[in-house]
Design an enzyme around this catalytic site. Structure first.
Site, PDB file in Angstrom:
ATOM      1  N   LYS A 192      39.927  91.990 -27.069  1.00 55.29           N
ATOM      2  CA  LYS A 192      39.117  92.944 -26.313  1.00 55.29           C
ATOM      3  C   LYS A 192      39.585  94.359 -26.605  1.00 55.29           C
ATOM      4  O   LYS A 192      40.747  94.696 -26.397  1.00 55.29           O
ATOM      5  CB  LYS A 192      39.246  92.643 -24.816  1.00 55.29           C
ATOM      6  CG  LYS A 192      38.560  93.677 -23.940  1.00 55.29           C
ATOM      7  CD  LYS A 192      38.514  93.229 -22.497  1.00 55.29           C
ATOM      8  CE  LYS A 192      37.974  94.325 -21.605  1.00 55.29           C
ATOM      9  NZ  LYS A 192      37.847  93.893 -20.215  1.00 55.29           N
ATOM     10  N   LYS A 245      35.197  91.133 -28.181  1.00 57.52           N
ATOM     11  CA  LYS A 245      34.448  92.032 -27.307  1.00 57.52           C
ATOM     12  C   LYS A 245      34.813  93.470 -27.589  1.00 57.52           C
ATOM     13  O   LYS A 245      36.005  93.774 -27.615  1.00 57.52           O
ATOM     14  CB  LYS A 245      34.801  91.662 -25.858  1.00 57.52           C
ATOM     15  CG  LYS A 245      34.229  92.591 -24.823  1.00 57.52           C
ATOM     16  CD  LYS A 245      34.719  92.223 -23.466  1.00 57.52           C
ATOM     17  CE  LYS A 245      34.295  93.334 -22.517  1.00 57.52           C
ATOM     18  NZ  LYS A 245      34.934  93.269 -21.257  1.00 57.52           N
ATOM     19  N   TYR A 310      23.566  89.861 -21.386  1.00 56.44           N
ATOM     20  CA  TYR A 310      22.760  90.184 -20.205  1.00 56.44           C
ATOM     21  C   TYR A 310      21.322  89.716 -20.378  1.00 56.44           C
ATOM     22  O   TYR A 310      20.531  89.805 -19.447  1.00 56.44           O
ATOM     23  CB  TYR A 310      22.840  91.699 -19.938  1.00 56.44           C
ATOM     24  CG  TYR A 310      24.255  92.119 -19.606  1.00 56.44           C
ATOM     25  CD1 TYR A 310      24.751  91.987 -18.317  1.00 56.44           C
ATOM     26  CD2 TYR A 310      25.140  92.557 -20.600  1.00 56.44           C
ATOM     27  CE1 TYR A 310      26.070  92.305 -18.017  1.00 56.44           C
ATOM     28  CE2 TYR A 310      26.457  92.875 -20.315  1.00 56.44           C
ATOM     29  CZ  TYR A 310      26.917  92.744 -19.017  1.00 56.44           C
ATOM     30  OH  TYR A 310      28.224  93.032 -18.719  1.00 56.44           O
TER      31      TYR A 310
HETATM   32  C1  PBG Z   1      36.901  93.977 -16.591  1.00 56.14           C
HETATM   33  C2  PBG Z   1      35.774  93.852 -17.554  1.00 56.14           C
HETATM   34  C3  PBG Z   1      35.095  94.854 -18.261  1.00 56.14           C
HETATM   35  C4  PBG Z   1      34.057  94.238 -18.943  1.00 56.14           C
HETATM   36  C5  PBG Z   1      34.155  92.871 -18.677  1.00 56.14           C
HETATM   37  N1  PBG Z   1      35.235  92.655 -17.822  1.00 56.14           N
HETATM   38  C6  PBG Z   1      35.259  96.332 -18.258  1.00 56.14           C
HETATM   39  C7  PBG Z   1      36.456  96.952 -18.815  1.00 56.14           C
HETATM   40  O1  PBG Z   1      37.344  96.300 -19.364  1.00 56.14           O
HETATM   41  O2  PBG Z   1      36.542  98.163 -18.665  1.00 56.14           O
HETATM   42  C8  PBG Z   1      33.024  94.930 -19.777  1.00 56.14           C
HETATM   43  C9  PBG Z   1      31.766  94.180 -19.954  1.00 56.14           C
HETATM   44  C10 PBG Z   1      30.584  94.972 -20.388  1.00 56.14           C
HETATM   45  O3  PBG Z   1      30.641  96.182 -20.667  1.00 56.14           O
HETATM   46  O4  PBG Z   1      29.511  94.370 -20.438  1.00 56.14           O
HETATM   47  N2  PBG Z   1      38.134  94.263 -17.118  1.00 56.14           N
END
Ligand code: PBG
Length: 324
Positions: A192, A245, A310
């Site tokens: 991520k 991600k 989504y």
């Molecule tokens: C929580 C989380 C996030 C997303 C999923 N879980 C935000 C972040 O890390 O700031 C982002 C998902 C998206 O933008 O669709 N940590």
């Protein structure tokens, strides 16, 4: 003159193209996010996330009913509690949403629960801080583990840690096993990135950091080595499923992670990617559903086993088969 290879021969008709289809998938490969918001009345559409709203518990239950009709089988829940704290967090709202959904729909669906602290903390970071705002890793892992067990106990099918704290998968796996949830899988947000594509989500989840950014724990987009290692590490710690991600900006990493870990790897089409398509369509610059389909095809082509999107709830209506 003989034409040994005319690539266009197999592209000529729809039936020939279908014969060569390498990426066939069903709605069962898609995971639909849900934002359940404590203290909200009804449902409020989320800017940019066409077809998605922040919802109270009643609306969440109704929405899941409609989604099941539309062939959605997997959901990932993002709970947004009304009260935020610093160190110890109350999971009663989240547990309530999980058990209400379970009571209503039994085993008709699989419920993954996003496991992170950023919607629970006053400061919006994914961790507990100690003195001088240094990350308190033991306290963070303890809270994450405690929430994972609470979610599993409430009826979650799978735990999905998105915090990027070192050692979280091992801590969560151990806590689940010790609490009698040895069969509850962990789908880790294993690769991520610290990304600029999470904007619409942070609005929806009320989880934007109140100071600084997430670069001290999320991965630097410039670094392939760290990106692959983060997933390898999650696999070694016991993650059952891995994920990249944002999906589109991590497309090159899916295959190497699969090869290195022998685990299935999914892609998260994050809020900014999805909203980007929605906004193009709003300006008349693309057809939303066709563009969406194209991105899903690309994720599958790149080797993604599943896609968090989504748009999962529109999939059947735009031609994706429902698993029978
Ligand atoms: C929580 C989380 C996030 C997303 C999923 N879980 C935000 C972040 O890390 O700031 C982002 C998902 C998206 O933008 O669709 N940590």
């Amino acid at each position: 003159m003989m034409d040994v290879q005319r690539l266009m021969r197999l592209r000529r008709t729809q039936q020939l193209r279908d014969l060569c289809d390498e990426i066939e998938f069903t709605t069962s490969h898609l995971i639909q996010p849900l934002f359940a918001v404590d203290g909200l009345q009804g449902s409020v559409p989320i800017t940019g996330l066409t077809g998605n709203s922040r919802m109270d518990v009643e609306s969440t239950i109704r929405q899941v009913g409609a989604d099941l009709e539309a062939g959605v089988r997997h959901f990932i829940l993002f709970p947004v509690p009304a009260t935020k704290g610093k160190k110890k967090f109350d999971h009663s709202f989240t547990s309530g949403v999980i058990s209400s959904l379970r009571k209503e729909y039994g085993s008709a669906f699989t419920l993954w629960v996003d496991t992170c602290l950023c919607s629970y903390t006053e400061h919006g970071h994914c961790c507990v801080f100690g003195d001088g705002n240094a990350i308190d890793l033991p306290a963070t892992l303890e809270e994450l583990s405690r929430s994972a067990v609470a979610f599993a106990a409430a009826g979650a099918d799978g735990i999905s840690p998105s915090d990027m704290m070192d050692g979280r998968v091992a801590a969560i796996r151990q806590a689940l096993d010790e609490s009698g949830f040895g069969m509850t899988p962990v789908m880790s947000y294993s690769t991520k990135f610290a990304s600029n594509f999470y904007g619409p989500f942070r609005e929806a989840a009320a989880s934007a950091p109140q100071f600084g950014d997430r670069k001290a724990y999320q991965i630097d987009p410039r670094n392939r080595t760290d990106a692959i290692q983060a997933s390898v590490r999650c696999a070694l710690e016991g993650a059952d499923l891995l994920m990249v991600k944002p999906g589109m900006t991590s497309i090159d990493l899916i295959q190497p992670i699969r090869e290195r870990t022998d685990r299935a790897v999914g892609a998260y089409q994050v809020s900014g990617e999805y909203a980007g398509l929605a906004l193009l369509a709003e300006k008349g610059l693309t057809d939303f559903d066709r563009a969406l389909l194209e991105t899903w095809y690309v994720f599958r082509r790149a080797g993604a086993q599943f896609i968090i999107t989504y748009g999962a709830r529109r999939a059947a209506s735009i031609g994706i088969k429902v698993q029978r």
